[in-house]
Design a protein around this motif. Structure first.
Motif, short mmCIF file in Angstrom:
data_model
loop_
_atom_site.label_atom_id
_atom_site.label_comp_id
_atom_site.label_asym_id
_atom_site.label_seq_id
_atom_site.Cartn_x
_atom_site.Cartn_y
_atom_site.Cartn_z
N ALA A 161 0.84 -1.20 0.00
CA ALA A 161 0.00 0.00 0.00
C ALA A 161 0.88 1.25 0.00
O ALA A 161 0.64 2.20 -0.76
N GLN A 162 1.90 1.23 0.83
CA GLN A 162 2.80 2.37 0.94
C GLN A 162 3.51 2.63 -0.39
O GLN A 162 3.80 3.77 -0.74
N LEU A 163 3.78 1.55 -1.14
CA LEU A 163 4.44 1.68 -2.44
C LEU A 163 3.45 1.94 -3.56
O LEU A 163 3.80 1.89 -4.73
N ARG A 164 2.17 2.20 -3.21
CA ARG A 164 1.14 2.47 -4.21
C ARG A 164 1.03 1.36 -5.24
O ARG A 164 1.12 1.60 -6.45
N GLN A 165 0.86 0.14 -4.75
CA GLN A 165 0.74 -0.98 -5.67
C GLN A 165 -0.73 -1.37 -5.87
O GLN A 165 -1.62 -0.83 -5.20
N THR A 166 -0.96 -2.31 -6.79
CA THR A 166 -2.32 -2.78 -7.07
C THR A 166 -2.72 -3.84 -6.06
O THR A 166 -1.91 -4.33 -5.28
N PHE A 167 -4.01 -4.22 -6.10
CA PHE A 167 -4.48 -5.24 -5.17
C PHE A 167 -3.78 -6.57 -5.39
O PHE A 167 -3.46 -7.29 -4.43
N VAL A 168 -3.52 -6.92 -6.64
CA VAL A 168 -2.88 -8.21 -6.93
C VAL A 168 -1.47 -8.25 -6.32
O VAL A 168 -1.08 -9.24 -5.71
N THR A 169 -0.74 -7.16 -6.48
CA THR A 169 0.59 -7.10 -5.88
C THR A 169 0.50 -7.17 -4.37
O THR A 169 1.30 -7.84 -3.70
N MET A 170 -0.50 -6.48 -3.82
CA MET A 170 -0.70 -6.50 -2.38
C MET A 170 -0.96 -7.93 -1.87
O MET A 170 -0.40 -8.35 -0.85
N ALA A 171 -1.79 -8.66 -2.59
CA ALA A 171 -2.08 -10.04 -2.19
C ALA A 171 -0.81 -10.90 -2.29
O ALA A 171 -0.55 -11.73 -1.41
N PHE A 172 -0.03 -10.69 -3.34
CA PHE A 172 1.22 -11.44 -3.50
C PHE A 172 2.18 -11.14 -2.35
O PHE A 172 2.77 -12.04 -1.77
N PHE A 173 2.30 -9.86 -1.99
CA PHE A 173 3.17 -9.47 -0.88
C PHE A 173 2.67 -10.06 0.44
O PHE A 173 3.47 -10.50 1.27
N ALA A 174 1.35 -10.02 0.65
CA ALA A 174 0.79 -10.58 1.89
C ALA A 174 1.15 -12.06 1.98
O ALA A 174 1.60 -12.55 3.03
N LEU A 175 1.00 -12.77 0.88
CA LEU A 175 1.28 -14.21 0.88
C LEU A 175 2.76 -14.49 1.12
O LEU A 175 3.11 -15.30 1.99
N VAL A 176 3.61 -13.81 0.34
CA VAL A 176 5.05 -14.08 0.45
C VAL A 176 5.56 -13.76 1.85
O VAL A 176 6.34 -14.52 2.43
N THR A 177 5.12 -12.64 2.40
CA THR A 177 5.60 -12.25 3.73
C THR A 177 5.03 -13.19 4.79
O THR A 177 5.72 -13.55 5.75
N GLY A 178 3.78 -13.58 4.61
CA GLY A 178 3.14 -14.44 5.61
C GLY A 178 3.71 -15.85 5.66
O GLY A 178 3.95 -16.40 6.73
N VAL A 179 3.95 -16.44 4.49
CA VAL A 179 4.35 -17.85 4.47
C VAL A 179 5.78 -18.08 4.01
O VAL A 179 6.25 -19.22 4.03
N GLY A 180 6.50 -17.02 3.63
CA GLY A 180 7.84 -17.20 3.08
C GLY A 180 8.81 -17.89 4.02
O GLY A 180 9.49 -18.85 3.65
N GLY A 181 8.89 -17.40 5.26
CA GLY A 181 9.85 -17.96 6.21
C GLY A 181 9.54 -19.42 6.53
O GLY A 181 10.44 -20.27 6.51
N GLY A 182 8.28 -19.70 6.80
CA GLY A 182 7.90 -21.08 7.11
C GLY A 182 8.09 -22.01 5.92
O GLY A 182 8.42 -23.19 6.08
N SER A 183 7.90 -21.47 4.70
CA SER A 183 8.09 -22.31 3.51
C SER A 183 9.56 -22.71 3.36
O SER A 183 9.86 -23.88 3.10
N VAL A 184 10.47 -21.75 3.53
CA VAL A 184 11.90 -22.05 3.41
C VAL A 184 12.30 -23.05 4.50
O VAL A 184 13.01 -24.03 4.24
#
Lengths: 212, 212, 212
Positions: C33-56
Motif C-alpha cells: 500500500a505504501q508503495l502504491r501498488q495494485t491489489f494483486v501485488t498487495m495479495a502477492f506481498f501478503a502471501l510471500v511475507t506471511g508464508v515465506g519464512g515457514g516455507s523455506v
C-alpha cells in the motif's frame, strides 16, 4: 548411473563440502564487514553464502539438504563469522580471499556435479547443478546486499564453475576414473578463474552490432 | 481430488511445459542481451526464467522438480540462449515477444494449477501455484537483473495468470471437462494479457485518499 | 530427539503459525500500500511475507510445506490483503504494526525451532530454522520491493528472533518442560524486539578500527 554414493565417495564429498563452505562463508562475512554490518548480519551472510548453493542443489535434486541434519556445518559457518568479527580485515586482504574463493569454486562445482550424477541426474542438468552449487551462494549474498551479483559481471566466474562441471560430467559419461577426473576438473576451473583474476580476463559481451 | 496424473494428462502437461519454458527462456536471454551480458549470463538467465516458476511450484507441492531428471528441458533452455546469442535482436522485437510471453503465461498458469490439483493441493493454494508457475521465473529474472520486477508494475500481468488459474481451478471444482476448461482458461488469461498490451490497461493502485 | 510431533504439539504449532502468518501478511500488504501498488501485488506481498519464512524452513527440514495442503492459510493471507485494501491506512499506523510484528517474530521463531527439533534437526541448525522462520518472509518482501532488507539494518530484529530460538532449543537440550520454555522464549524475543523499538536500540556495527 543412478548408483547411490558409496561410503568413500560420501566422505570425500563431505570433505570437499567443508572446504567450500568455510571459504564461501568467509567471503560472505567479509562482505558484511565491508558494508559495516552487525555480527548477526555477518553470521547470516556467512551461512547463506556458505550453504546457499548446496542447499538449492539439494532441493532441486531431491536430496536431504546437506547441512540441516549435520551437527557441524552450521557451527563452522558461525565460527567463520566469529573469526571474521574479531580479526582485522587486512588479514583477509582481497588477493588471498579471491584465490581461496577460486579454489572453493572449482572444488564446489565438481562436488555439486558429482553429487547430482550420483543421485541419477542426467549429464546436462548435472552440469547445471555444479554451476548452481558453485555460484548461487554468492548470488544470494549479492542480492541480499543489494549489489550487482557476480552473475552480471563479465569476469570469468560462472564460466570457471561451468568448466569444472563439464569436465566432471564428461569424465563420468566416458566412464573415466573419478580419482583422476575430479582433481583435474577442480584444478581446471581453479586455473581458469585464476587466469581471469591474474590477467583480468572477461568474456565478450553481447555486442551492439547484432542489434542492427 | 488427490488422484495421480494419468499418462495422457502427463503428456499434455509435458507439452505445455515445453511451450512455456522456451518462450520464458527467450525473454530471459533477451533481457541479458539488452543488458549487454556475456553468453554464460545469458544462458543462466534463460534457464532461470524458463524453469524458475515451475521449480518453485514443484518444490512447494512436493513433486520432483520437473526439469532436473528430464534430459531435454535444460538443453532446450541452453539452445534458446545459443539462438539468442547468434541472431540479431530485431528478429525478436518487443511486440512479437510480448505476445508470445502472453501465450506462455496463460498456458503456464493453467499447467501449474492443473499439476497442483493433480497432486492433491486444495483449490485456493492450487490457484496460487498457477500464478507462481506463470510469474516467478520472470520475477527471479528481474531481481537478478536488479530491475523492478513485473510484480511491481501496475500492468495486468500477475492478474492475467490469476484469471487463468482461477478458471482452471473453478472448472475442476465444478467437475467440468478438462478438455474444455483448460483451453478456455489459457485463452482467457492470454486474452486479458493481450488486452493489457493492446490498450495499455492497468489495475488501479492503492489510492492516497485511503490514507486520510 | 527425532520424535514425531504429537497431536497436541501439532495443534499448538498450527495456532502459532496462524498468528504469525496474519501479522506478517499484514506487514507485507501495508508495504505494498505504501508503495502504491495494485491489489494483486498487495495479495502477492501478503502471501510471500506471511508464508515465506515457514516455507523455506519446511523445504530445508524436508517437511511438507505447511500451507500448500492447508485449505485455510492461503485464504487467510488473501483476506488480510482484502482488509488492507479496503481500510484506511491510519488504522494500521506504524507503532501498532511494529508491536504486532514483534509479537509475531517471537512466536514464529519459537515455532520454527520447535518444528525443526521435532523433525530431528540438531540444536544449532534448529536455531537457524527458527531465525529463518521469523525473518525470511520479511527479507523476501524487502528484496521484491527493492529496498534494503531488515537484515541490513542495525536494529535488533534478526537478533530478537535468534534469542527466542536459542532459548527454545536450549530448553529442549536441557529437557525442560515445553509448556514453560516456549512462552518464556517467545516473550523474551518479543521483549528484546520491543526494547529495540522503544529505546531505538541497535547492535554495534563492524568498526573501522579493525580494518587498520
Amino acid at each position: 548411473m543412478p548408483e547411490m554414493p558409496s561410503a568413500d565417495l560420501s566422505a570425500l564429498i563431505g570433505l570437499l563440502d567443508l572446504v567450500g563452505i568455510a571459504v564461501f562463508a568467509l567471503t560472505g562475512a567479509l562482505l558484511a564487514a565491508q558494508l559495516r554490518q552487525t555480527f548477526v548480519t555477518m553470521a547470516f551472510f556467512a551461512l547463506v553464502t556458505g550453504v546457499g548453493g548446496g542447499s538449492v542443489r539439494d532441493l532441486l535434486i531431491g536430496a536431504p539438504v546437506f547441512w540441516v541434519r549435520d551437527p557441524w556445518v552450521a557451527p563452522v559457518c558461525l565460527a567463520v563469522a566469529l573469526v571474521s568479527w574479531f580479526t582485522p580485515r587486512r588479514w583477509w586482504d582481497k588477493p588471498v580471499l579471491e584465490w581461496a574463493d577460486a579454489a572453493g569454486l572449482g572444488a564446489y562445482a565438481v562436488l555439486g556435479t558429482a553429487k547430482a550424477l550420483a543421485f541419477g541426474v542426467p549429464p546436462v542438468p548435472a552440469v547445471l547443478m555444479g554451476v548452481i552449487t558453485g555460484c548461487v551462494g554468492g548470488i544470494i549474498r549479492d542480492v541480499l546486499a543489494g549489489r550487482p551479483s557476480i552473475l552480471m559481471r563479465p569476469e570469468l566466474y560462472v564460466t570457471a564453475a561451468a568448466l569444472s562441471s563439464v569436465l566432471c560430467a564428461g569424465g563420468a559419461v566416458l566412464g573415466l576414473d573419478k580419482g583422476l577426473v575430479w582433481p583435474v576438473a577442480a584444478v581446471a576451473g581453479f586455473g581458469l578463474r585464476g587466469a581471469a583474476i591474474w590477467w583480468r580476463l572477461g568474456l565478450p559481451v553481447y555486442s551492439a552490432e547484432r542489434e542492427g
